[in-house]
Design an enzyme around this catalytic site. Structure first.
Site, mmCIF file in Angstrom:
data_model
loop_
_atom_site.group_PDB
_atom_site.id
_atom_site.type_symbol
_atom_site.label_atom_id
_atom_site.label_comp_id
_atom_site.label_asym_id
_atom_site.label_seq_id
_atom_site.Cartn_x
_atom_site.Cartn_y
_atom_site.Cartn_z
ATOM 1 N N GLU A 77 60.600 29.157 38.664
ATOM 2 C CA GLU A 77 59.547 28.417 37.950
ATOM 3 C C GLU A 77 59.050 27.151 38.640
ATOM 4 O O GLU A 77 58.242 26.428 38.058
ATOM 5 C CB GLU A 77 59.992 28.089 36.512
ATOM 6 C CG GLU A 77 60.168 29.336 35.673
ATOM 7 C CD GLU A 77 60.530 29.074 34.215
ATOM 8 O OE1 GLU A 77 60.837 27.933 33.860
ATOM 9 O OE2 GLU A 77 60.487 30.051 33.426
HETATM 10 C C1 BMA Z 1 63.402 29.830 31.464
HETATM 11 C C2 BMA Z 1 64.505 29.710 32.415
HETATM 12 C C3 BMA Z 1 65.390 28.576 32.115
HETATM 13 C C4 BMA Z 1 65.465 28.265 30.683
HETATM 14 C C5 BMA Z 1 64.863 29.314 29.798
HETATM 15 C C6 BMA Z 1 64.837 28.977 28.355
HETATM 16 O O1 BMA Z 1 62.159 29.945 31.854
HETATM 17 O O2 BMA Z 1 64.087 29.827 33.712
HETATM 18 O O3 BMA Z 1 65.063 27.478 32.884
HETATM 19 O O4 BMA Z 1 66.758 28.022 30.333
HETATM 20 O O5 BMA Z 1 63.580 29.527 30.206
HETATM 21 O O6 BMA Z 1 64.042 27.867 28.080
#
Ligand code: BMA
Length: 864
Positions: free
Chosen positions: A462
Site C-alpha cells: 500500500e
Molecule cells: C490493510 C493492510 C493492513 C491493515 C489492514 C486492515 O490494507 O495492508 O495494513 O492492517 O488493511 O486495516
C-alpha cells in the site's frame, strides 16, 4: 556452558534428513556444526544483574520468564512495558570447543537473526556490528576461538533511540500511519521506518506496540576443512509434463585449487556428474540436467504436492568430500498479465493452467517471534489447506517467515505471495539504507528461492496507493512536504521498489515474477498509486473502512482482490486470557485496547445493526460478531468467484493474529477457528453454487475453479422454517473449468407464492450422484427481520471407532448454531452452520471428553 564436541557430518547420518540417497560414504570428516543455544544470560546494559535468557528469544520474553514483567498481553499491561525499548540490553554466553574443531581451517559464526542494532564481541574483541533484523550475519572467526572458555557477547542498542538518531540524520519525517509512537511515549516520532525491523513491532491496527530486542533466530558455529557447499539453487528454466529442464547452481567454497567431480543425485540415482576445477575461495558452478516425465507440484485441490530431494556431492579421488541436500518441487508458476477485452488480466498460471487464487493474507503469528514453533507454523498452513486455500500472502509489515513456513506451504500446496517488508509508509533513501535493503533482499531471496510455493515477490504493501505520486489524493501524505521533498521521498521509493528489489529478484531467481506494490493497477507511471479494477490487484476496503454495505462486494470489479475483510472479536475462551469479567463491555478500557482499528468496536456494531438484531448480552454479542464476519466473508468470496475469470484471486485479510485481539483474523492467536474460517472452507471449494439476489431476481451461479468440467444436478427447494417443502426445481448443469455462469434465475414472487418472507428460505444444491458438491441457504430478508423462534435442538453424542460425534436435529430452522464445550478445548468439524428441520447432522468433535460428558456439557449459541 555450551560444549562443542565434534558433531561431525558424516555419511548419511545428518544429510539423510535432507534426502541423501548415496551408496557412497563421506570418507573425510569435513564439517562441524553446532547451535549456540544454551548458557545464555542477559542484562540491562550497565546493570550488574545477569539473568538466564533463552536464545533464540527476545528481551520481553526473557523478562517475563524471570518474573520481571507481567504478561504483556493481559489487560493493559502493554502500556507498562514501553520502557523496555528505550533501554540497551546485553546477552552473553560461554562455550568451549574441542580440539577437532580448533584444528579446522575455517571457523564461522552465523547469526540467523539479530533484532536489531547489535555489537557482537567474541572474547572481548568486536567481530561485527549489525543493523537489520532481516539479514543473516556471518562472521569469520577463524583462529579466534579458544579451547576452554569463549565468551560471546551481543549488545543491543535501544531500537527507538537509534531510530530517533536515524530520523534526525535523514532529516525528513516520513509517514508511517500505523506506528503507535504516542502509545510508546514517543509523541509523534514515528521512527519505525528508519530501522530495518519488523514494522508491526511498533504497533498496527491489529497489533500491540512491543518493540523487541534480542537474538531472535539461531546462532550457529561451523568449522570445516577443504570444501564447503555454500548454496544449491535448482533453477527450473523449463518444466512441462514431458520434461523438467533444470540447472543446479552450486556455490562451493574451496581452501585450495583442486580438481573435483560434482554430481547431482536424487532417489538413489546420480542424474549428472561433471568435472570441475575449483579455485581458492568461492566457485559458482552451473550444472544443467533434466528429468523426463517429472512428477509435477500442484496446489492444494488441483493435484499432489510432489517434492524432489536433490543431493549435490563434491567428489575427489572417488571419495565424497561433502554434500548438500535441497528439496524442491518441479513446476512452472507465473503471474500472467495479458491484455483482454476488459483491460489486463492478473492471475497465476501453474503448469500451464490458470489457477484461481483462494486464500488469505498472513501477519506474523506472534509479537514475540521465537515463540512461533514449527508446530504452530504447521497448524497455520494446515488450517489454510483445510479451508481449501491455495495461496497465502505474506504481508509486508511483518517478517520474512521462517523456513518452516515455506516447507509447510510446499507440503500442503499453498502458493506464497511474498511481500518484501515494507508497508503503509515511505522509507529513507540514503545510500546506507539502500545498501542495507539490497543485502536484506538478497539474503531472503536466496534463502527462499528453492520453494516451489513461491509464486510472486511484491515490493510493498500500500505504499504506492498511499503516496500517489504526481497526483492529488492518496492518504494525504504529500501535503506535509514541499515539492522538492516530495521528489526526494519518491526517488527513494522508486529506487527501492522499481530498481533494487526487482534487480535482486531478477538476478537471484529463475525469472520469478515481481510486482512493485500491492495494490496497483500496473507499474506504468500513469497507473502509479491506482488501485486495480480493470488491471492489477486491488485491496477492497469499501466494506469495513468505507462502511459500504456487504452487498457492495458485488458492485466492485476487481481482477484480483488481494485484501478485503471484516472484523470479529476472538471467542470468549480467548477473551478470558486477556480480560476479566469486569472488562466485559465493548467500551471498557481493556476491550478497547485489544482493538486497534481506528474505527474500533463501533464499526462492528454499526454493521451488525444492518443485518442482525443486536444482543444486549456481552457473550451473545461476541458470538454475533463471528456470525457477521462469516456473512461478510461469504459475500466477499462468492462475489469474487462469480466474477471468474474476470477476477482470478480472492485473498482475505487476514488468517491469523499476533496476540489475542479483536481483528479481521479468521483464526485467532491460539489458532482457534472463527466462523469465517468455516465459511472460507465452504466457499473456497473448487465447485460452488453462489446464489445472489439481483433486486427481486434470484440468480443462481455455479462456479468451477477446478481443472475439469463437472456435470451436476442443480436443485432448488423452497421450504418454510418448519421444514415444509413449498416448491422445488431440478436441472442438469455443466460447469466448465474456470468459469462462472448463471444456472437458473427465479423471481421472488414465484419462489414465495403465498408463503411469508419471514419464515421461508431457499435451499440451493449442486449434486453429483449422491455427492453433494455444494449447498447454500438463501433468505428473503435480512436475519434481523426473520421469524427465528427459540429452537429445540436434539443433540446426541456418540463414539465410533474412537472418534466422537454429535448427532443434531431440529423441528425448526436454527441459524448459525455454534457448538461449544465451556472450559474444554474442542474442535467441531462443522460449526456456526444452519441446522435445517427434518435432517440429521453428524458433526465430529475432537475432544478428550466421553460422549456422556459431551452431552452433559455441550452448549449452543444461535441467531435470534
Ligand atoms: C490493510 C493492510 C493492513 C491493515 C489492514 C486492515 O490494507 O495492508 O495494513 O492492517 O488493511 O486495516
Amino acid at each position: 556452558m555450551n560444549k562443542i564436541i565434534g558433531a561431525l557430518f558424516i555419511g548419511c547420518s545428518i544429510w539423510g534428513m535432507l534426502g541423501c540417497s548415496t551408496e557412497k560414504k563421506i570418507e573425510q570428516k569435513t564439517e562441524i556444526r553446532t547451535e549456540l543455544s544454551s548458557g545464555w544470560e542477559f542484562s540491562q546494559r550497565d546493570s550488574e544483574v545477569w539473568l538466564p535468557a533463552t536464545v533464540p528469544g527476545t528481551v520481553h520474553t526473557d523478562l517475563l520468564a524471570n518474573g520481571k514483567i507481567e504478561d504483556p498481553f493481559y489487560r493493559m499491561n502493554e502500556l507498562q512495558l514501553q520502557w523496555i525499548d528505550k533501554k540497551d540490553w546485553e546477552y552473553r554466553t560461554f562455550f568451549s570447543v574441542d580440539k577437532e574443531f580448533l584444528e579446522k581451517k575455517n571457523q564461522r559464526l552465523t547469526f540467523h537473526g539479530l533484532d536489531t542494532y547489535a555489537d557482537v564481541y567474541l572474547n572481548g574483541k568486536s567481530i561485527g556490528v549489525t543493523d537489520n533484523m532481516f539479514r543473516t550475519w556471518v562472521f569469520d572467526v577463524s583462529g579466534q576461538l579458544k579451547a576452554d572458555s569463549n565468551e560471546l557477547r551481543v549488545v543491543f542498542a535501544s531500537p527507538t533511540r537509534r531510530g530517533l538518531e536515524e530520523m534526525e540524520r535523514y532529516g525528513l519525517r516520513l509517514p508511517a500511519d500505523n506506528d503507535q509512537s504516542e502509545r510508546g511515549g514517543m509523541g509523534n516520532n514515528r521512527v519505525s521506518v528508519y530501522t530495518r525491523k519488523a514494522p508491526y513491532h511498533y504497533g498496527w491496527d491489529w497489533g500491540p506496540r512491543l518493540v523487541t530486542s534480542g537474538i531472535w533466530r539461531p546462532v550457529v558455529l561451523e568449522a570445516w576443512n577443504n570444501v564447503k557447499v555454500e548454496d544449491v539453487f535448482i533453477r527450473q528454466p523449463q518444466v512441462t509434463r514431458e520434461e523438467a529442464r533444470l540447472i543446479a547452481e552450486v556455490c562451493i567454497n574451496s581452501d585450495k585449487r583442486q580438481n573435483v567431480e560434482v554430481e547431482v543425485a536424487s532417489e538413489g540415482k546420480v542424474l549428472v556428474r561433471e568435472s570441475k576445477e575449483l579455485k581458492v575461495g568461492k566457485n559458482e558452478i552451473s550444472i544443467p540436467y533434466s528429468i523426463l516425465n517429472p512428477r509435477l507440484w500442484w496446489t492444494n485441490g488441483l493435484g499432489k504436492q510432489e517434492l524432489y530431494d536433490f543431493t549435490v556431492r563434491v567428489v575427489a579421488e572417488d571419495d565424497v568430500i561433502v554434500e548438500k541436500g535441497v528439496t524442491t518441487g518441479l513446476r512452472s508458476l507465473k503471474l500472467v498479465r495479458e491484455k483482454d477485452q476488459w483491460g489486463e488480466s492478473f492471475g497465476f498460471e501453474l503448469n500451464g493452467v490458470p489457477v484461481f487464487a483462494k486464500g488469505a493474507n498472513a501477519i506474523p503469528n506472534d509479537v514475540f517471534l521465537p515463540r512461533v514453533t514449527r508446530d504452530k507454523y504447521e497448524k497455520m498452513v494446515a488450517d489454510a489447506a483445510n479451508a481449501n486455500m491455495n495461496m497465502i500472502r505474506i504481508w509486508g509489515g511483518g517478517i520474512y517467515e521462517d523456513d518452516a513456513f515455506f516447507e509447510f506451504c510446499d507440503k500442503y500446496g499453498i502458493m506464497v505471495w511474498q511481500d518484501f517488508m515494507f508497508a503503509c509508509a515511505m522509507y529513507p533513501g540514503n545510500p546506507e539504507f539502500l545498501d542495507n535493503v539490497r543485502e536484506e533482499a538478497i539474503d531472503n531471496v536466496v534463502r527462499l528461492r528453492n520453494h516451489p510455493s513461491i509464486a510472486l515477490w511484491c515490493g510493498n504493501n500500500e505504499n504506492a496507493l498511499a503516496w500517489r505520486h504526481g497526483s492529488p489524493g492518496g492518504w494525504g501524505w504529500k501535503n506535509q512536504f514541499t515539492k522538492a521533498e516530495q521528489d526526494t521521498v519518491f526517488k527513494a521509493y522508486y529506487e527501492v521498489f522499481h530498481e533494487i528489489l526487482p534487480g535482486v529478484v531478477e538476478q537471484y531467481t529463475d525469472g520469478d515474477d515481481y510486482w512493485p506494490s500491492s495494490p496497483m493497477a500496473g507499474p506504468e507511471p500513469t497507473q502509479h498509486g491506482l488501485d486495480g479494477t480493470t488491471s492489477g490487484d486491488q485491496h477492497y476496503w469499501g466494506v469495513w473502512h468505507g462502511f459500504r454495505p456487504l452487498e457492495s462486494f458485488d458492485e466492485v470489479t476487481t481482477r484480483f482482490c488481494s485484501e478485503y475483510g471484516f472484523q470479529s472479536f476472538p471467542e470468549m475462551s480467548t477473551i478470558e486470557t486477556y480480560a476479566s469479567p469486569e472488562d466485559y463491555d465493548i467500551e471498557s478500557e481493556v476491550m478497547k485496547s485489544h482493538q486497534r482499528s481506528y474505527i474500533g468496536n463501533g464499526r462492528i456494531l454499526d454493521y451488525m445493526k444492518m443485518y442482525y438484531r443486536v444482543p444486549d448480552d456481552f457473550e451473545q454479542f461476541i458470538y454475533m460478531t463471528h456470525v457477521l464476519q462469516g456473512l461478510s466473508t461469504k459475500m466477499g468470496i462468492e462475489a469474487h468467484r462469480r466474477n471468474t475469470p474476470y477476477c482470478m484471486g480472492s485473498l482475505i485479510w487476514q488468517i491469523n493474529d499476533c496476540w489475542p485481539v479483536a481483528s479481521w483474523s479468521t483464526t485467532d492467536y491460539y489458532h482457534k477457528w472463527k466462523a469465517a474460517h468455516y465459511v472460507m472452507r465452504d466457499c473456497f471449494k473448487e465447485v460452488i453454487v453462489a446464489p445472489k439476489w439481483n433486486g427481486d431476481t434470484l440468480a443462481i451461479y455455479g462456479v468451477n475453479n477446478g481443472l475439469d468440467s463437472t456435470r451436476a444436478m442443480l436443485s432448488i427447494e423452497v421450504v418454510n422454517f418448519a421444514g415444509r417443502l413449498c416448491l422445488s426445481y431440478h436441472k442438469g448443469v455443466k460447469l466448465a473449468p474456470n468459469t462462472s455462469a448463471v444456472l437458473f434465475q427465479l423471481e421472488r414472487d414465484t419462489l414465495l407464492a403465498e408463503a411469508s418472507a419471514r419464515n421461508t428460505m431457499v435451499v440451493v444444491r449442486l449434486q453429483d450422484g449422491y455427492e453433494i458438491l455444494d449447498e447454500k441457504n438463501v433468505y428473503f430478508e435480512y436475519h434481523k427481520d426473520l421469524d427465528l423462534s427459540d429452537p429445540r435442538l436434539s443433540i446426541e453424542a456418540i463414539e465410533e471407532k474412537g472418534e466422537k460425534f454429535i448427532l443434531v436435529s431440529t423441528g425448526r430452522l436454527v441459524c448459525n448454531v455454534m457448538f461449544y464445550l465451556p472450559g474444554v478445548p474442542a474442535f467441531f468439524s462443522d460449526n456456526y452452520c444452519d441446522i435445517l428441520p427434518g435432517r440429521e447432522y453428524k458433526i465430529k468433535v475432537d475432544t478428550d471428553l466421553s460422549p456422556a460428558e459431551i452431552e452433559k456439557r455441550i452448549k449452543i449459541r444461535y441467531v435470534h
